[in-house]
Design a protein around this motif. Structure first.
Motif, PDB file in Angstrom:
ATOM      1  N   PHE A  33       0.793  -1.226   0.000  1.00 48.10           N
ATOM      2  CA  PHE A  33       0.000   0.000   0.000  1.00 48.10           C
ATOM      3  C   PHE A  33       0.832   1.285   0.000  1.00 48.10           C
ATOM      4  N   GLY A  34       2.078   1.184   0.397  1.00 49.32           N
ATOM      5  CA  GLY A  34       2.881   2.389   0.587  1.00 49.32           C
ATOM      6  C   GLY A  34       3.146   3.182  -0.676  1.00 49.32           C
ATOM      7  N   ARG A  35       3.119   2.522  -1.825  1.00 51.96           N
ATOM      8  CA  ARG A  35       3.444   3.205  -3.081  1.00 51.96           C
ATOM      9  C   ARG A  35       2.209   3.717  -3.825  1.00 51.96           C
ATOM     10  N   ILE A  36       1.045   3.558  -3.233  1.00 55.59           N
ATOM     11  CA  ILE A  36      -0.179   3.999  -3.906  1.00 55.59           C
ATOM     12  C   ILE A  36      -0.132   5.476  -4.295  1.00 55.59           C
ATOM     13  N   PRO A  37       0.279   6.396  -3.396  1.00 53.21           N
ATOM     14  CA  PRO A  37       0.333   7.806  -3.814  1.00 53.21           C
ATOM     15  C   PRO A  37       1.257   8.048  -5.002  1.00 53.21           C
ATOM     16  N   TYR A  38       2.428   7.386  -5.022  1.00 49.01           N
ATOM     17  CA  TYR A  38       3.323   7.535  -6.173  1.00 49.01           C
ATOM     18  C   TYR A  38       2.670   7.007  -7.446  1.00 49.01           C
ATOM     19  N   MET A  39       1.944   5.913  -7.343  1.00 51.03           N
ATOM     20  CA  MET A  39       1.261   5.359  -8.500  1.00 51.03           C
ATOM     21  C   MET A  39       0.219   6.330  -9.031  1.00 51.03           C
ATOM     22  N   GLY A  41       0.178   9.604  -8.502  1.00 46.83           N
ATOM     23  CA  GLY A  41       0.881  10.768  -9.018  1.00 46.83           C
ATOM     24  C   GLY A  41       1.467  10.513 -10.392  1.00 46.83           C
ATOM     25  N   ALA A  42       2.025   9.317 -10.580  1.00 47.37           N
ATOM     26  CA  ALA A  42       2.587   8.963 -11.886  1.00 47.37           C
ATOM     27  C   ALA A  42       1.494   8.880 -12.939  1.00 47.37           C
ATOM     28  N   GLU A  50       5.725   0.967 -14.010  1.00 48.09           N
ATOM     29  CA  GLU A  50       6.954   0.402 -14.584  1.00 48.09           C
ATOM     30  C   GLU A  50       7.846   1.508 -15.137  1.00 48.09           C
ATOM     31  N   GLU A  51       7.243   2.475 -15.822  1.00 49.89           N
ATOM     32  CA  GLU A  51       8.010   3.601 -16.361  1.00 49.89           C
ATOM     33  C   GLU A  51       8.595   4.445 -15.230  1.00 49.89           C
ATOM     34  N   LEU A  52       7.828   4.582 -14.161  1.00 49.66           N
ATOM     35  CA  LEU A  52       8.299   5.347 -13.007  1.00 49.66           C
ATOM     36  C   LEU A  52       9.520   4.681 -12.379  1.00 49.66           C
ATOM     37  N   ASP A  53       9.494   3.346 -12.288  1.00 43.70           N
ATOM     38  CA  ASP A  53      10.603   2.597 -11.692  1.00 43.70           C
ATOM     39  C   ASP A  53      11.878   2.688 -12.521  1.00 43.70           C
ATOM     40  N   ASP A  58      17.228  11.298 -10.056  1.00 41.01           N
ATOM     41  CA  ASP A  58      17.043  12.744 -10.229  1.00 41.01           C
ATOM     42  C   ASP A  58      15.776  13.059 -11.022  1.00 41.01           C
ATOM     43  N   GLU A  59      15.545  12.292 -12.087  1.00 40.98           N
ATOM     44  CA  GLU A  59      14.349  12.515 -12.898  1.00 40.98           C
ATOM     45  C   GLU A  59      13.096  12.104 -12.131  1.00 40.98           C
ATOM     46  N   PHE A  60      13.237  11.054 -11.326  1.00 39.88           N
ATOM     47  CA  PHE A  60      12.104  10.555 -10.545  1.00 39.88           C
ATOM     48  C   PHE A  60      11.615  11.634  -9.580  1.00 39.88           C
ATOM     49  N   THR A  61      12.520  12.175  -8.764  1.00 41.32           N
ATOM     50  CA  THR A  61      12.125  13.201  -7.798  1.00 41.32           C
ATOM     51  C   THR A  61      11.727  14.493  -8.480  1.00 41.32           C
ATOM     52  N   GLY A  62      12.298  14.747  -9.665  1.00 43.56           N
ATOM     53  CA  GLY A  62      11.971  15.970 -10.386  1.00 43.56           C
ATOM     54  C   GLY A  62      10.567  15.993 -10.947  1.00 43.56           C
ATOM     55  N   LEU A  63       9.902  14.840 -10.998  1.00 44.02           N
ATOM     56  CA  LEU A  63       8.531  14.785 -11.502  1.00 44.02           C
ATOM     57  C   LEU A  63       7.550  15.491 -10.572  1.00 44.02           C
TER      58      LEU A  63
END
Length: 306
Positions: A33-39, A41-42, A50-53, A58-63
């Motif tokens: 459940f912890g990654r739901i907000p990132y999912m 947001g992505a 998968e694209e997020l991973d 640097d690009e990940f946090t820059g999103l």
């Protein structure tokens, strides 16, 4: 021995495998459940998980904005906190208060006493830091992002620190207490575990062995407070004040959680005098003050066992 470790857990619900089950439930819950907000947001930005991973860090946090990243990262601890409470209630089947304190209820006043004392110490150290290294500390105030950051800290940081204290100084401390009755040994083991849990933080990469030493001694310090005070309230209050300052007042460009704090330290990573003062002076001073306020006694029994 500390009364905290003598808090009765029902014998039929206190086996080693139940602690392992609780650990597994917490980890699986966080992963699930912890990654739901990132999912979410992505998805808003048209990216799959998968694209997020596959994105570089640097690009990940820059999103996302700093406040978005902080909220997503703190949500993991909210999940962990809930999973711990569920495991305590339905796996160990004991009153939830058992893992917080030996008192009849959580002593909120203790929380705020420790919070206030550590906030005062951090405030003094920050003031000295401004006088000594003011040239590398920049005013970073942005009202649009700061007040949202303030709300995030008020609502989520106590849960984040609550999870870490409940896990490390509640769950792990009691688990370790099954193997030894020496409070000092339990605190040392707890410090090593706390350090290990933070070993992947950017601060460790930036500062090396000293960062690990700092985390280990900080974990030992919080565990020491718990052993001496029969509950996690003081450690929880100190931990919350510490994180408030690191997220809200003075942050650096290389710490694990990037925020739009009031002040930003732009200097290169180094072992500053402030960290040494915290270990050598601030922690012993906190122990001295809290021992006087709460009249701690039976030091030998609590630290060395019966």
């Amino acid at each position: 021995m500390s009364h905290y470790f003598k808090s009765p857990l029902l014998n039929q619900r206190n086996e080693w495998w139940r602690y392992l089950l609780t650990l597994g439930l917490v980890i699986s819950g966080i992963i699930g459940f912890g990654r739901i907000p990132y999912m979410l947001g992505a998805a808003q930005k048209g990216l799959s998980l998968e694209e997020l991973d596959q994105l570089p860090p640097d690009e990940f946090t820059g999103l996302f904005s700093n406040n978005e990243n902080l909220t997503y990262q703190l949500f993991v601890f909210v999940v962990g906190f809930v999973m711990l409470l569920l495991a305590f209630r339905f796996n160990h089947r004991v009153p939830l208060i058992t893992f917080f304190t030996t008192r009849k209820r959580i002593d909120v006043k203790r929380f705020f006493v420790a919070f206030g004392l550590w906030a005062l110490i951090e405030g003094i150290l920050t003031g000295i830091e401004l006088l000594v290294n003011g040239n590398v500390i920049k005013w970073n105030y942005n009202p649009e992002s700061f007040f949202l950051l303030l709300a995030i800290c008020v609502f989520l940081v106590p849960i984040q620190t609550g999870f870490e204290e409940l896990f490390c100084r509640g769950f792990v401390l009691k688990w370790t207490g099954k193997a030894t009755s020496r409070g000092i040994s339990i605190a040392l083991i707890n410090g090593l575990i706390f350090g290990g849990l933070h070993s992947m933080n950017p601060e460790v990469t930036a500062l090396g062995w000293f960062a690990m030493l700092f985390y280990i001694l900080s974990g030992f310090f919080a565990a020491f407070l718990t052993v001496m005070d029969d509950g996690i309230e003081l450690a929880w209050g100190y931990h919350t004040a510490n994180n408030f300052f690191g997220l809200l007042i003075l942050s650096s460009q290389w710490q694990s959680l990037q925020t739009d704090s009031l002040l930003l330290d732009t200097s290169k990573p180094s072992v500053g005098w402030g960290l040494i003062v915290i270990l050598a002076i601030a922690y012993p001073l906190m122990i001295f003050l809290l021992a006087k306020i709460y009249r701690w006694s039976d030091w030998k029994k609590r630290l060395l066992g019966d």
